[in-house]
Design a protein around this motif. Sequence first.
Motif, PDB file in Angstrom:
ATOM      1  N   SER A 188     -17.738  -2.430 -22.392  1.00  0.00           N
ATOM      2  CA  SER A 188     -17.087  -1.106 -22.867  1.00  0.00           C
ATOM      3  C   SER A 188     -16.800  -0.088 -21.659  1.00  0.00           C
ATOM      4  CB  SER A 188     -17.851  -0.485 -23.809  1.00  0.00           C
ATOM      5  OG  SER A 188     -19.187  -0.269 -23.677  1.00  0.00           O
ATOM      6  N   LEU A 189     -17.648  -0.447 -20.620  1.00  0.00           N
ATOM      7  CA  LEU A 189     -17.223   0.391 -19.417  1.00  0.00           C
ATOM      8  C   LEU A 189     -15.992   0.288 -18.573  1.00  0.00           C
ATOM      9  CD1 LEU A 189     -20.537  -0.026 -17.282  1.00  0.00           C
ATOM     10  CD2 LEU A 189     -19.920   1.869 -18.708  1.00  0.00           C
ATOM     11  N   ALA A 190     -15.369  -0.973 -18.988  1.00  0.00           N
ATOM     12  CA  ALA A 190     -14.080  -0.999 -18.599  1.00  0.00           C
ATOM     13  C   ALA A 190     -12.787  -0.043 -19.006  1.00  0.00           C
ATOM     14  CB  ALA A 190     -13.433  -2.498 -18.816  1.00  0.00           C
ATOM     15  N   ASP A 191     -13.274   0.386 -20.288  1.00  0.00           N
ATOM     16  CA  ASP A 191     -12.497   1.387 -20.666  1.00  0.00           C
ATOM     17  C   ASP A 191     -12.055   2.537 -19.911  1.00  0.00           C
ATOM     18  OD1 ASP A 191     -10.734   2.946 -22.761  1.00  0.00           O
ATOM     19  OD2 ASP A 191     -12.583   3.561 -24.030  1.00  0.00           O
ATOM     20  N   GLU A 192     -13.184   3.107 -19.439  1.00  0.00           N
ATOM     21  CA  GLU A 192     -13.266   4.310 -18.585  1.00  0.00           C
ATOM     22  C   GLU A 192     -13.091   3.892 -17.219  1.00  0.00           C
ATOM     23  OE1 GLU A 192     -13.322   7.526 -19.149  1.00  0.00           O
ATOM     24  OE2 GLU A 192     -14.069   7.554 -21.166  1.00  0.00           O
ATOM     25  N   HIS A 193     -13.282   2.591 -16.935  1.00  0.00           N
ATOM     26  CA  HIS A 193     -13.544   2.217 -15.547  1.00  0.00           C
ATOM     27  C   HIS A 193     -12.688   0.832 -15.338  1.00  0.00           C
ATOM     28  CE1 HIS A 193     -16.510   5.228 -15.092  1.00  0.00           C
ATOM     29  NE2 HIS A 193     -17.226   4.636 -16.008  1.00  0.00           N
ATOM     30  N   PRO A 194     -11.429   0.936 -15.495  1.00  0.00           N
ATOM     31  CA  PRO A 194     -10.804  -0.567 -15.412  1.00  0.00           C
ATOM     32  C   PRO A 194     -10.675  -1.104 -14.211  1.00  0.00           C
ATOM     33  CG  PRO A 194      -9.230   1.286 -15.808  1.00  0.00           C
ATOM     34  CD  PRO A 194     -10.600   2.057 -15.856  1.00  0.00           C
ATOM     35  N   GLU A 195     -10.886  -0.416 -13.131  1.00  0.00           N
ATOM     36  CA  GLU A 195     -11.017  -0.941 -11.788  1.00  0.00           C
ATOM     37  C   GLU A 195     -12.028  -1.730 -11.644  1.00  0.00           C
ATOM     38  OE1 GLU A 195      -8.704   3.180 -11.746  1.00  0.00           O
ATOM     39  OE2 GLU A 195     -10.696   2.280 -12.635  1.00  0.00           O
ATOM     40  N   LEU A 196     -13.135  -1.756 -12.278  1.00  0.00           N
ATOM     41  CA  LEU A 196     -14.078  -2.838 -12.328  1.00  0.00           C
ATOM     42  C   LEU A 196     -13.708  -4.063 -12.514  1.00  0.00           C
ATOM     43  CD1 LEU A 196     -16.844  -1.015 -14.747  1.00  0.00           C
ATOM     44  CD2 LEU A 196     -16.942  -1.210 -12.061  1.00  0.00           C
TER      45      LEU A 196
ATOM     46  N   LEU B 203      -5.691  -3.396 -21.369  1.00  0.00           N
ATOM     47  CA  LEU B 203      -6.892  -2.732 -21.725  1.00  0.00           C
ATOM     48  C   LEU B 203      -6.870  -1.612 -22.698  1.00  0.00           C
ATOM     49  CD1 LEU B 203      -8.764  -2.810 -18.208  1.00  0.00           C
ATOM     50  CD2 LEU B 203      -9.640  -4.130 -20.255  1.00  0.00           C
ATOM     51  N   ASP B 204      -5.671  -0.868 -22.572  1.00  0.00           N
ATOM     52  CA  ASP B 204      -5.700   0.167 -23.448  1.00  0.00           C
ATOM     53  C   ASP B 204      -5.406  -0.014 -25.049  1.00  0.00           C
ATOM     54  OD1 ASP B 204      -5.744   2.188 -21.520  1.00  0.00           O
ATOM     55  OD2 ASP B 204      -3.834   2.546 -21.220  1.00  0.00           O
ATOM     56  N   ASP B 205      -4.605  -1.118 -25.078  1.00  0.00           N
ATOM     57  CA  ASP B 205      -4.131  -1.859 -26.261  1.00  0.00           C
ATOM     58  C   ASP B 205      -5.458  -2.492 -27.169  1.00  0.00           C
ATOM     59  OD1 ASP B 205      -1.638  -1.088 -25.757  1.00  0.00           O
ATOM     60  OD2 ASP B 205      -0.768  -2.635 -26.945  1.00  0.00           O
ATOM     61  N   TYR B 206      -6.344  -2.977 -26.198  1.00  0.00           N
ATOM     62  CA  TYR B 206      -7.685  -3.430 -26.794  1.00  0.00           C
ATOM     63  C   TYR B 206      -8.638  -2.410 -27.224  1.00  0.00           C
ATOM     64  CZ  TYR B 206     -12.171  -5.871 -27.129  1.00  0.00           C
ATOM     65  OH  TYR B 206     -13.365  -6.514 -27.629  1.00  0.00           O
TER      66      TYR B 206
END
Length: 653
Positions: free
Chosen positions: A369-377, A395-398
């Motif tokens: 769930s961190l990838a929602d705020e931090h897609p750069e991970l 990611l946004d769609d997911y």
Amino acid sequence: MSDFDLPEDRESDGDTTEEQSAESDGGTDTETVTLESVGAGASESAGEEAIGSRSVDSDITERADDEVGHILGGNNIRIGRTEHLVEAYITTDRREDVQMGDYVQVPYPGGESLFAAVEALRYEPYTDLDDTSDAHHDIVSEESVDESEYVLVAELDPIASIETDETAVEAEEKYERGIVSKIPKPNADVTLTEDEAFLRTGLNIPHSGVFCGHLAVAGQRKTVAGNTVPYYIDNPGSVPDGSGGFDVESGEPAIWRHTLVAGSTGKGKTHFTKNLLRQFIGGKRYPTDDAHKELGVVIFDPANEYYQMRDDNDALQPGGEEAELGEELRNSPINVGGLDDDLQVYAPTVRGSSPDDAGEHSPFSIPFSLADEHPELLMPYKSTPVTRGALRDCLDDYFDKFDEPDEVEDGEPSLVDDDGTVPTYNGFIQFLNQNDYEESPLRERNEIGSGTWGAVMRRVKRSEFRAVFDADANRLDEVAHRMFEPGQVTVIPTRHLTSSREDLVVLSVLSYIIENKLKSDSVDTNVADTPLMVAVDEAHNYLSTPSSDDHRGQYIVNQARDAVRQGRKDQLGMMMITQNPEDIDDDVLKQTNTNVFLGLRAEVVQKVPSIPPEFARDIPKFGKGQAAVKAPDVEAVEVAGLRECLTRHGDDQ
């Protein structure tokens, strides 16, 4: 011998020198001294008595115990806006008591004093015959020239002007520090500073705070009036007022302005850092928006060394090898001993590896769930803007399928779908696989062509993502209320992780902390409302200036830049521990105001602009535990760390 310290049996090299004579019969209390051969102030005006024939009362030649000489006027005295020239003659009997780095004071008329450091020492010959001649060589080849044939001159670096208030009751209120704006008088007494309050005022060192070591000169602890001088880092906070409330001390804690501890391997960096960190846990509180809370400390530990801070150093305990020192430390303001339950180890769980030696610990995992705020991970690689944009769209769609609950209790996930399912890495991969055809709603909606889609799929299906995200342990957001508690040290060991997995774990947790500290909405209050210090060992591995093709590295460094700029406001302090300070991002270093430099290689010293220039030559020669410290608004000084660690350190106990 007189105040001028001429050798008793020195012979004249000219024909104008008068004979030295001293009456020795009973009540005679004068001696006649001539200066014609000295050449320093020996001129005489017409009609005036030659200075060399004046009588000197022997009572006047008796000096105070701390007096070491006087200001020289013959070589000019200069106080300026950019540079100064102040020199002192050191009397022969005090030559062994003065060394470079000592602190001295010179009285001004009217009660003020000049506070200065001994910046350099040099010998000057009494006569014009120097050692750059054949004549001098011939003389010394026959008989060595005695040290008393030379004048010892100390070059002083004026630091501050100190005004004394004799009516003050408290020592810290007795002196007031100002800028150097007055010139000292020729022949004014020069004395070693033997008043600790005066010394602290001159250097602007706090009288209390976080203990960092003892003031030192050339590796030896400095004593004032027979006592060592503790060096404190300013740390004002909230003090109980006796009626259930708190008084807030004036000033700003230096920790919010960030700290660097740098030293080469073998110079005592971890030992020094443990002792420093130990001082932050001990009841000090800081005012927050709605309460007064103790500091929480988070330590990223790549070598599995800091979990030992839970235990005592046996050598300092009764019956130990350093029991006497331990007793002395426990009777001082220094925090001593293991942290016991105040230290908790949270070990990241990654598929295929487990902590090898981190003591008792609690496992946790990195939630996708961190990838929602931090897609750069998900972007530790070089890619085109089109590929990065397509990945963000996916990611946004997911994550659009998941909502944040109206109220998130501690230990509950921050994102769930209608069925109560949380987002996961495997769920994201399944979502992509369901759209792995050209006419899929996802690809059509975001206009993702075949080439770009292939690039996205290759980049998200990486082994470290599969190993790190959503491992079999409580998620970070589920245990945050325990990991980031006020008054607790949380150690996160990472030695059991391979390089790429370690990077992902450390950067994920750092991102979580910084993001929740700096943003104003949808925050994890466990992080946002706790005063936090984040210590990153081997900081150069995570906070170096990233390459242009490392988008994840660029993102975390940008976050770190924001953190060091805004930490003062959000009660977030960064501590960077490293043997390669030259590799840490320049913008981060510029915002780091407390710098501790233990021994470093000469080539490293040349590359770090924050190293105090007066210590640049010496730092490569520093011994173990010897450090140059520059704290906010405080003069750079040398500090000697404690020879013993205040907690357990190493495996030999």
